[in-house]
Scaffold this motif. Structure first.
Motif, PDB file in Angstrom:
ATOM      1  N   ILE A  72      47.394  36.166  43.370  1.00 28.07           N
ATOM      2  CA  ILE A  72      47.290  37.352  44.224  1.00 28.07           C
ATOM      3  C   ILE A  72      46.286  37.138  45.338  1.00 28.07           C
ATOM      4  O   ILE A  72      46.409  37.716  46.425  1.00 28.07           O
ATOM      5  CB  ILE A  72      46.904  38.592  43.374  1.00 28.07           C
ATOM      6  N   ASN A  73      45.293  36.295  45.112  1.00 24.57           N
ATOM      7  CA  ASN A  73      44.266  36.084  46.130  1.00 24.57           C
ATOM      8  C   ASN A  73      44.792  35.283  47.322  1.00 24.57           C
ATOM      9  O   ASN A  73      44.139  35.207  48.361  1.00 24.57           O
ATOM     10  CB  ASN A  73      43.055  35.388  45.510  1.00 24.57           C
ATOM     11  N   TYR A  90      48.016  35.834  48.368  1.00 25.51           N
ATOM     12  CA  TYR A  90      49.207  36.557  48.805  1.00 25.51           C
ATOM     13  C   TYR A  90      48.797  37.645  49.785  1.00 25.51           C
ATOM     14  O   TYR A  90      47.855  38.401  49.537  1.00 25.51           O
ATOM     15  CB  TYR A  90      49.896  37.187  47.593  1.00 25.51           C
ATOM     16  N   GLN A  91      49.501  37.730  50.899  1.00 28.21           N
ATOM     17  CA  GLN A  91      49.175  38.737  51.906  1.00 28.21           C
ATOM     18  C   GLN A  91      50.331  39.728  52.006  1.00 28.21           C
ATOM     19  O   GLN A  91      51.464  39.353  52.308  1.00 28.21           O
ATOM     20  CB  GLN A  91      48.902  38.060  53.246  1.00 28.21           C
ATOM     21  N   ILE A  92      50.013  40.973  51.741  1.00 30.83           N
ATOM     22  CA  ILE A  92      51.066  41.980  51.698  1.00 30.83           C
ATOM     23  C   ILE A  92      51.287  42.584  53.076  1.00 30.83           C
ATOM     24  O   ILE A  92      50.408  42.544  53.951  1.00 30.83           O
ATOM     25  CB  ILE A  92      50.758  43.091  50.680  1.00 30.83           C
ATOM     26  N   VAL A  93      52.446  43.148  53.238  1.00 32.85           N
ATOM     27  CA  VAL A  93      52.827  43.796  54.493  1.00 32.85           C
ATOM     28  C   VAL A  93      53.417  45.161  54.157  1.00 32.85           C
ATOM     29  O   VAL A  93      53.790  45.412  53.001  1.00 32.85           O
ATOM     30  CB  VAL A  93      53.858  42.940  55.273  1.00 32.85           C
ATOM     31  N   ASP A 139      55.783  46.392  51.004  1.00 31.14           N
ATOM     32  CA  ASP A 139      55.569  45.676  49.741  1.00 31.14           C
ATOM     33  C   ASP A 139      55.050  46.642  48.676  1.00 31.14           C
ATOM     34  O   ASP A 139      54.168  47.454  48.945  1.00 31.14           O
ATOM     35  CB  ASP A 139      54.538  44.562  49.910  1.00 31.14           C
ATOM     36  N   ASP A 156      44.829  42.847  57.899  1.00 35.51           N
ATOM     37  CA  ASP A 156      43.632  42.138  57.426  1.00 35.51           C
ATOM     38  C   ASP A 156      42.718  43.024  56.582  1.00 35.51           C
ATOM     39  O   ASP A 156      41.492  42.959  56.706  1.00 35.51           O
ATOM     40  CB  ASP A 156      42.835  41.558  58.610  1.00 35.51           C
ATOM     41  N   ALA A 157      43.301  43.835  55.743  1.00 38.08           N
ATOM     42  CA  ALA A 157      42.516  44.699  54.854  1.00 38.08           C
ATOM     43  C   ALA A 157      42.548  44.123  53.432  1.00 38.08           C
ATOM     44  O   ALA A 157      43.395  43.284  53.110  1.00 38.08           O
ATOM     45  CB  ALA A 157      43.095  46.110  54.871  1.00 38.08           C
ATOM     46  N   THR A 158      41.619  44.580  52.624  1.00 38.28           N
ATOM     47  CA  THR A 158      41.603  44.131  51.226  1.00 38.28           C
ATOM     48  C   THR A 158      41.401  45.322  50.298  1.00 38.28           C
ATOM     49  O   THR A 158      40.798  46.325  50.677  1.00 38.28           O
ATOM     50  CB  THR A 158      40.472  43.115  50.954  1.00 38.28           C
ATOM     51  N   THR A 175      42.275  40.483  44.032  1.00 39.47           N
ATOM     52  CA  THR A 175      42.181  41.305  45.239  1.00 39.47           C
ATOM     53  C   THR A 175      43.509  41.304  45.988  1.00 39.47           C
ATOM     54  O   THR A 175      44.094  40.253  46.217  1.00 39.47           O
ATOM     55  CB  THR A 175      41.074  40.761  46.163  1.00 39.47           C
ATOM     56  N   VAL A 176      43.930  42.499  46.352  1.00 40.06           N
ATOM     57  CA  VAL A 176      45.130  42.638  47.186  1.00 40.06           C
ATOM     58  C   VAL A 176      44.694  42.590  48.649  1.00 40.06           C
ATOM     59  O   VAL A 176      43.750  43.275  49.034  1.00 40.06           O
ATOM     60  CB  VAL A 176      45.824  43.983  46.895  1.00 40.06           C
ATOM     61  N   ARG A 177      45.337  41.759  49.443  1.00 36.10           N
ATOM     62  CA  ARG A 177      44.961  41.683  50.851  1.00 36.10           C
ATOM     63  C   ARG A 177      46.210  41.771  51.721  1.00 36.10           C
ATOM     64  O   ARG A 177      47.279  41.284  51.350  1.00 36.10           O
ATOM     65  CB  ARG A 177      44.169  40.410  51.139  1.00 36.10           C
ATOM     66  N   SER A 178      46.024  42.390  52.841  1.00 31.26           N
ATOM     67  CA  SER A 178      47.160  42.560  53.745  1.00 31.26           C
ATOM     68  C   SER A 178      47.222  41.413  54.748  1.00 31.26           C
ATOM     69  O   SER A 178      46.213  40.771  55.045  1.00 31.26           O
ATOM     70  CB  SER A 178      47.055  43.894  54.486  1.00 31.26           C
ATOM     71  N   LEU A 214      53.387  46.162  44.998  1.00 30.97           N
ATOM     72  CA  LEU A 214      52.870  45.194  44.035  1.00 30.97           C
ATOM     73  C   LEU A 214      52.548  45.901  42.721  1.00 30.97           C
ATOM     74  O   LEU A 214      52.038  47.018  42.722  1.00 30.97           O
ATOM     75  CB  LEU A 214      51.608  44.520  44.560  1.00 30.97           C
ATOM     76  N   TRP A 242      50.834  39.600  38.638  1.00 34.56           N
ATOM     77  CA  TRP A 242      51.196  40.430  39.778  1.00 34.56           C
ATOM     78  C   TRP A 242      52.643  40.121  40.165  1.00 34.56           C
ATOM     79  O   TRP A 242      53.039  38.950  40.195  1.00 34.56           O
ATOM     80  CB  TRP A 242      50.306  40.142  40.983  1.00 34.56           C
ATOM     81  N   GLY A 292      53.031  37.328  52.601  1.00 31.57           N
ATOM     82  CA  GLY A 292      53.491  36.682  51.386  1.00 31.57           C
ATOM     83  C   GLY A 292      54.979  36.844  51.152  1.00 31.57           C
ATOM     84  O   GLY A 292      55.646  35.949  50.636  1.00 31.57           O
TER      85      GLY A 292
END
Lengths: 180, 202
Positions: free
Chosen positions: A64-65, A67-70, A73, A157-159, B43-46, A75, A50, B105
């Motif tokens: 990736i597990n 990593y928290q995206i905003v 981002d 806080d979504a996945t 899994t992609v998480r926000s 990916l 990733w 991240g």
């Protein structure tokens, strides 16, 4: 000692009797049947990577597990897959299992993604594959874009779960077996 | 002669058995070679958009957004720790520390702004104190700096302050009572509300 000697003598007599059956006509011919060799069907996926887009080029995400995206981002997941199909009459179909992933709480309109695809030289691999279709370095990829237009606290806080994605190679029976 | 039908029946039975075996053999052909390889895509998480607010005068630290999604209100003074008494041309100070506590991240810089003017409201009808009060703001790095910042650091409008991931910034408020305030306003009080906005920048 006496009993042992008697038993030994009887055994020898039996062997002599059996040996006598060889003394009849017999003949042997080599059939020249040859050796049957099986082919191979294999699918090997390298470890995928990733990355997150950045101004100076993509940055690899170690896990990736974690990593928290905003919003903003983008990916990208890439993975190479090798396909082996050996066999004079082998044919197979390649498929991506669960390519779409599962969304939990990403609001509509806050992200874009597409099903996982498997391509070679920029083109999706077409089924059915045969013995001429050994493929090395086919590329599986998926992109997840968390849109900058996301407003308020949408999609916190979504996945989006891609963990069930898999590649499958299924042999199919050849319609007309060909003997080379 | 009567045995021929029996032989025919036996032949048919053998044929049927052969067909049945053939069908069984065809059914077995479904178990051809196959291989399944997990992609290991994960899994992609926000992240959470977690902003903390710490008020001056030890009023505590709160998340900017409450668990039910509504915005928090942070007092910058309390009955136990009120602001200093306000006199004409002798300002009092308060402040709020804004923390960017996200677990994002990537870089996650936010900007804290005060896009709306302070809303000053008399405590009690007809006191008229609010019209003689004004609020200016300035950026700082620590709440203790608010009373010591240069006078010209405080402005009527606040341009905003950038806060990097894991960082914090302080917004100081200078509350003034104009020299024209009548002495009849002594002992009166007013409330000041300052809406704070925090936006993601990158």
């Amino acid at each position: 000692m006496t009993k042992g000697a008697i038993v030994t003598a009887a055994g020898v007599m039996l062997l002599i009797g059996g040996g006598g059956t060889l003394a009849v006509w017999n003949v042997q011919q080599n059939a020249e049947v040859g050796t049957i060799a099986s082919g191979d069907l294999n699918l090997v996926a390298s470890e995928g990577v990733w990355t997150v887009a950045a101004a100076d080029g993509p940055i690899t995400i170690p896990n990736i597990n974690n990593y928290q995206i905003v919003p903003g981002d983008t990916l990208t997941y890439t993975q190479t897959v090798d396909i082996t199909l050996d066999g004079d009459n082998i044919a197979a179909n390649l498929s991506v299992v669960n390519p779409a992933g599962v969304n939990t709480n990403f609001a509509q309109g806050t992200y874009t993604t597409s099903p996982v695809t498997l391509v070679k030289d920029g083109e999706e691999i077409a089924n059915p594959l045969d013995e001429n279709d050994d493929v090395t370095n086919a590329v599986a990829s998926v992109t997840f874009d968390f849109l900058e237009s996301t407003d308020g606290r949408d999609s916190v806080d979504a996945t989006y779960d891609f963990s069930a994605v898999a590649f499958k190679l299924d042999q199919i029976a050849p319609a007309n077996p060909v003997v080379p | 002669m009567p045995r021929r039908p029996i032989r025919a029946a036996k032949g048919a039975a053998l044929l049927a058995a052969g067909v049945a075996l053939g069908l069984t053999a065809v059914g077995g052909s479904y178990a051809l070679w196959n291989k399944l390889v997990p992609a290991g895509t994960g899994t992609v998480r926000s992240a959470d958009f977690l902003i903390t607010l710490t008020g001056s005068n030890n009023t505590g630290t709160y998340n900017m957004v409450l668990a039910d999604g509504t915005p928090a209100t942070v007092a910058l003074s309390s009955a136990a720790a009120p602001l200093d008494q306000l006199f004409p041309d002798t300002p009092v100070y308060a402040g709020v520390s804004v923390g960017n506590a996200t677990a994002a991240g990537s870089a996650f810089t936010v900007k804290a702004t005060l896009p709306q003017p302070a809303l000053i409201t008399d405590n009690g009808p007809g006191t008229g104190l609010a019209q003689y009060m004004s609020v200016q703001s300035a950026a700082a790095t620590d709440l203790t700096q608010c009373p010591t910042l240069p006078a010209d650091a405080y402005k009527d409008s606040f341009p905003g302050v950038l806060i990097p991931k894991g960082g914090s910034a302080v917004i100081c408020f200078k509350i003034q009572l104009t020299a024209a305030a009548p002495s009849a306003l002594q002992g009166q009080s007013a409330s000041i509300a300052v809406p704070l906005f925090v936006n993601q920048i990158s």
